[in-house]
Each structure stands twice: as C-alpha cells, then as structure tokens.
Motif scaffolding. Structure first.
Motif, PDB file in Angstrom:
ATOM      1  N   LYS A 127       0.842  -1.196   0.000  1.00 37.69           N
ATOM      2  CA  LYS A 127       0.000   0.000   0.000  1.00 37.69           C
ATOM      3  C   LYS A 127       0.882   1.253   0.000  1.00 37.69           C
ATOM      4  O   LYS A 127       1.821   1.369   0.779  1.00 37.69           O
ATOM      5  N   GLY A 128       0.564   2.174  -0.920  1.00 36.64           N
ATOM      6  CA  GLY A 128       1.320   3.413  -1.030  1.00 36.64           C
ATOM      7  C   GLY A 128       2.430   3.364  -2.063  1.00 36.64           C
ATOM      8  O   GLY A 128       2.977   4.393  -2.434  1.00 36.64           O
ATOM      9  N   LEU A 129       2.766   2.148  -2.546  1.00 33.79           N
ATOM     10  CA  LEU A 129       3.757   2.010  -3.607  1.00 33.79           C
ATOM     11  C   LEU A 129       3.037   1.870  -4.950  1.00 33.79           C
ATOM     12  O   LEU A 129       1.814   1.794  -5.002  1.00 33.79           O
ATOM     13  N   LEU A 130       3.801   1.820  -6.028  1.00 39.94           N
ATOM     14  CA  LEU A 130       3.239   1.715  -7.372  1.00 39.94           C
ATOM     15  C   LEU A 130       3.199   0.261  -7.821  1.00 39.94           C
ATOM     16  O   LEU A 130       4.126  -0.504  -7.556  1.00 39.94           O
ATOM     17  N   SER A 131       2.140  -0.095  -8.524  1.00 40.72           N
ATOM     18  CA  SER A 131       2.038  -1.452  -9.060  1.00 40.72           C
ATOM     19  C   SER A 131       2.925  -1.581 -10.300  1.00 40.72           C
ATOM     20  O   SER A 131       3.346  -0.585 -10.888  1.00 40.72           O
ATOM     21  N   ARG A 132       3.188  -2.813 -10.686  1.00 39.80           N
ATOM     22  CA  ARG A 132       4.035  -3.067 -11.857  1.00 39.80           C
ATOM     23  C   ARG A 132       3.203  -2.890 -13.125  1.00 39.80           C
ATOM     24  O   ARG A 132       2.186  -3.561 -13.312  1.00 39.80           O
ATOM     25  N   ALA A 133       3.655  -1.980 -13.980  1.00 43.75           N
ATOM     26  CA  ALA A 133       2.939  -1.694 -15.221  1.00 43.75           C
ATOM     27  C   ALA A 133       3.911  -1.119 -16.243  1.00 43.75           C
ATOM     28  O   ALA A 133       4.990  -0.639 -15.895  1.00 43.75           O
ATOM     29  N   VAL A 134       3.490  -1.174 -17.502  1.00 40.20           N
ATOM     30  CA  VAL A 134       4.234  -0.547 -18.590  1.00 40.20           C
ATOM     31  C   VAL A 134       3.245   0.292 -19.388  1.00 40.20           C
ATOM     32  O   VAL A 134       2.142  -0.173 -19.714  1.00 40.20           O
ATOM     33  N   VAL A 135       3.637   1.522 -19.687  1.00 33.92           N
ATOM     34  CA  VAL A 135       2.842   2.409 -20.525  1.00 33.92           C
ATOM     35  C   VAL A 135       3.789   2.968 -21.587  1.00 33.92           C
ATOM     36  O   VAL A 135       4.883   3.422 -21.260  1.00 33.92           O
ATOM     37  N   ILE A 136       3.350   2.923 -22.844  1.00 30.83           N
ATOM     38  CA  ILE A 136       4.158   3.487 -23.928  1.00 30.83           C
ATOM     39  C   ILE A 136       3.394   4.644 -24.546  1.00 30.83           C
ATOM     40  O   ILE A 136       2.195   4.526 -24.858  1.00 30.83           O
ATOM     41  N   ILE A 137       4.126   5.747 -24.716  1.00 34.70           N
ATOM     42  CA  ILE A 137       3.563   6.992 -25.222  1.00 34.70           C
ATOM     43  C   ILE A 137       4.269   7.334 -26.527  1.00 34.70           C
ATOM     44  O   ILE A 137       5.506   7.287 -26.594  1.00 34.70           O
ATOM     45  N   ASP A 138       3.497   7.701 -27.562  1.00 34.26           N
ATOM     46  CA  ASP A 138       4.107   8.031 -28.851  1.00 34.26           C
ATOM     47  C   ASP A 138       4.626   9.478 -28.852  1.00 34.26           C
ATOM     48  O   ASP A 138       4.393  10.223 -27.889  1.00 34.26           O
ATOM     49  N   PRO A 139       5.343   9.890 -29.902  1.00 33.59           N
ATOM     50  CA  PRO A 139       5.918  11.239 -29.920  1.00 33.59           C
ATOM     51  C   PRO A 139       4.881  12.377 -29.844  1.00 33.59           C
ATOM     52  O   PRO A 139       5.225  13.496 -29.498  1.00 33.59           O
ATOM     53  N   GLU A 155       7.399 -10.418 -14.128  1.00 29.35           N
ATOM     54  CA  GLU A 155       7.937  -9.359 -14.969  1.00 29.35           C
ATOM     55  C   GLU A 155       6.913  -8.998 -16.047  1.00 29.35           C
ATOM     56  O   GLU A 155       6.050  -9.809 -16.387  1.00 29.35           O
ATOM     57  N   PRO A 156       7.025  -7.791 -16.603  1.00 34.82           N
ATOM     58  CA  PRO A 156       6.124  -7.429 -17.701  1.00 34.82           C
ATOM     59  C   PRO A 156       6.476  -8.205 -18.963  1.00 34.82           C
ATOM     60  O   PRO A 156       7.532  -8.836 -19.048  1.00 34.82           O
ATOM     61  N   ASN A 157       5.605  -8.123 -19.957  1.00 31.31           N
ATOM     62  CA  ASN A 157       5.835  -8.763 -21.245  1.00 31.31           C
ATOM     63  C   ASN A 157       6.693  -7.818 -22.090  1.00 31.31           C
ATOM     64  O   ASN A 157       6.190  -6.968 -22.817  1.00 31.31           O
ATOM     65  N   TYR A 158       8.005  -7.951 -21.968  1.00 26.73           N
ATOM     66  CA  TYR A 158       8.946  -7.041 -22.644  1.00 26.73           C
ATOM     67  C   TYR A 158       8.766  -7.061 -24.156  1.00 26.73           C
ATOM     68  O   TYR A 158       8.764  -6.019 -24.803  1.00 26.73           O
ATOM     69  N   GLU A 159       8.639  -8.266 -24.729  1.00 33.75           N
ATOM     70  CA  GLU A 159       8.554  -8.387 -26.177  1.00 33.75           C
ATOM     71  C   GLU A 159       7.338  -7.658 -26.724  1.00 33.75           C
ATOM     72  O   GLU A 159       7.423  -6.941 -27.721  1.00 33.75           O
ATOM     73  N   LYS A 160       6.209  -7.822 -26.069  1.00 35.89           N
ATOM     74  CA  LYS A 160       4.974  -7.173 -26.522  1.00 35.89           C
ATOM     75  C   LYS A 160       5.099  -5.640 -26.384  1.00 35.89           C
ATOM     76  O   LYS A 160       4.695  -4.898 -27.257  1.00 35.89           O
ATOM     77  N   ALA A 161       5.686  -5.202 -25.290  1.00 37.29           N
ATOM     78  CA  ALA A 161       5.874  -3.761 -25.069  1.00 37.29           C
ATOM     79  C   ALA A 161       6.774  -3.170 -26.138  1.00 37.29           C
ATOM     80  O   ALA A 161       6.456  -2.143 -26.751  1.00 37.29           O
ATOM     81  N   LEU A 162       7.901  -3.810 -26.388  1.00 37.83           N
ATOM     82  CA  LEU A 162       8.849  -3.289 -27.374  1.00 37.83           C
ATOM     83  C   LEU A 162       8.284  -3.375 -28.784  1.00 37.83           C
ATOM     84  O   LEU A 162       8.578  -2.513 -29.620  1.00 37.83           O
ATOM     85  N   ALA A 163       7.453  -4.375 -29.062  1.00 35.82           N
ATOM     86  CA  ALA A 163       6.820  -4.480 -30.374  1.00 35.82           C
ATOM     87  C   ALA A 163       5.867  -3.307 -30.627  1.00 35.82           C
ATOM     88  O   ALA A 163       5.664  -2.900 -31.765  1.00 35.82           O
TER      89      ALA A 163
END
Length: 166
Positions: A127-139, A155-163
């Motif tokens: 409680k009070g900390l951040l959950s594990r997430a990935v958000v990608i923002i375009d230019p 761990e997050p899904n690195y391959e899907k995030a980077l894709a």
C-alpha cells in the motif's frame, strides 16, 4: 480500480491505466540530483514508462536491467523507470549495476503520478507504492500500449511492449 495479485493474494490499485489513444497524463517527478522532470521534457520522443514498486526487489531490478539493455537499441525513445524509491536509492542501484540507458524517476514527493496513472496500491503490504505496469507513449503524447502486470511478482511482457514501438 485494477485488481492484481501479490503472491496470489488480491490487492487493488487506485484506478486503471490510461486508455489507449488517450493523451498521456502530464506528470512531475524527481530525477537524478533531485531535478524536477516532467513528461513535457520528453516531447517528440517515444516514451516507455516502466513502473514498479521498488528497485530493491528482484523483479523490479530485473525489469530495469532488461529495459536498460533494450533501450540501447532504440531510436528516438527513452525508458523512464518510475517508482516511489528515493532518488538516492535509485542512483545507488544504477551505479552498482552499471545502468546507463534508462532514466530513473521518483514519485516520492507528491504521489500524484501513481494516482493519475491508476497504479498506486490502495491496500495490501505494498500500500502506497506503485504497481508493476508498462505504458508506452508516442511522440505526439498519445498512449499506444499499456500493461498492468496481473501478478506483481511477475515481470512485464517485454517483447509485446517493445513491439508496440514499431
């Protein structure tokens, strides 16, 4: 409110991740040397937000290492690793690990980032900390990818995030 688990026990966040195609919420965080950093500092770049509870846990440290390695190969992109750790702890970790391709940012001052991005834990041992997430923002500042990791110890899904950057 997102329902996630921590060691298979249900915990909750304050909200949901920003919607795909929405303008990413502005933020003010603290970087190295206690410098103020905002989303507008990265205007025109692809931005990967690697969000996690604490760099002092194994899974969080692995995500920073993985994105550090991947970031060296990305064009016009920046990886921001965001937690509520103090910048001193983030700097110590990066120095000890040789992390040079990501920026560490802290939400320790106001905690507003965790609220605006829906990732602040509202109950459970984190409680009070951040959950594990990935958000990608375009230019252009639009959200193009999100992942709220369902089990905090995974761990997050690195391959899907980077894709999503392609």
């Amino acid at each position: 409110m997102a329902k996630v688990t921590l060691k298979n026990n249900e915990v909750h966040t304050i909200g949901e991740l920003p919607a795909i195609n929405a303008i990413a919420p502005a933020f003010n965080l603290v970087g190295a040397g206690l410098a103020d950093k905002s989303l507008s500092d990265y205007k025109g770049k692809r931005v990967i937000l690697n969000i996690f509870p604490s760099v002092d846990t194994g899974t969080c440290a692995m995500s920073v290492r993985h994105f550090n390695e991947s970031a060296a190969k990305l064009d016009n992109a920046v990886v921001l690793c965001i937690s509520r750790d103090l910048p001193f702890a983030q700097d110590r970790f990066c120095g000890a690990e040789g992390i040079k391709n990501v920026e560490m940012l802290s939400d320790f001052r106001e905690g507003q980032f965790g609220k605006d991005y829906g990732v602040l834990f509202t109950d459970g041992p984190l409680k009070g900390l951040l959950s594990r997430a990935v958000v990608i923002i375009d230019p252009q500042g639009k959200v193009v990818y999100t992942e709220q990791v369902a089990e905090t110890t995974n761990e997050p899904n690195y391959e899907k995030a980077l894709a999503a950057l392609k």
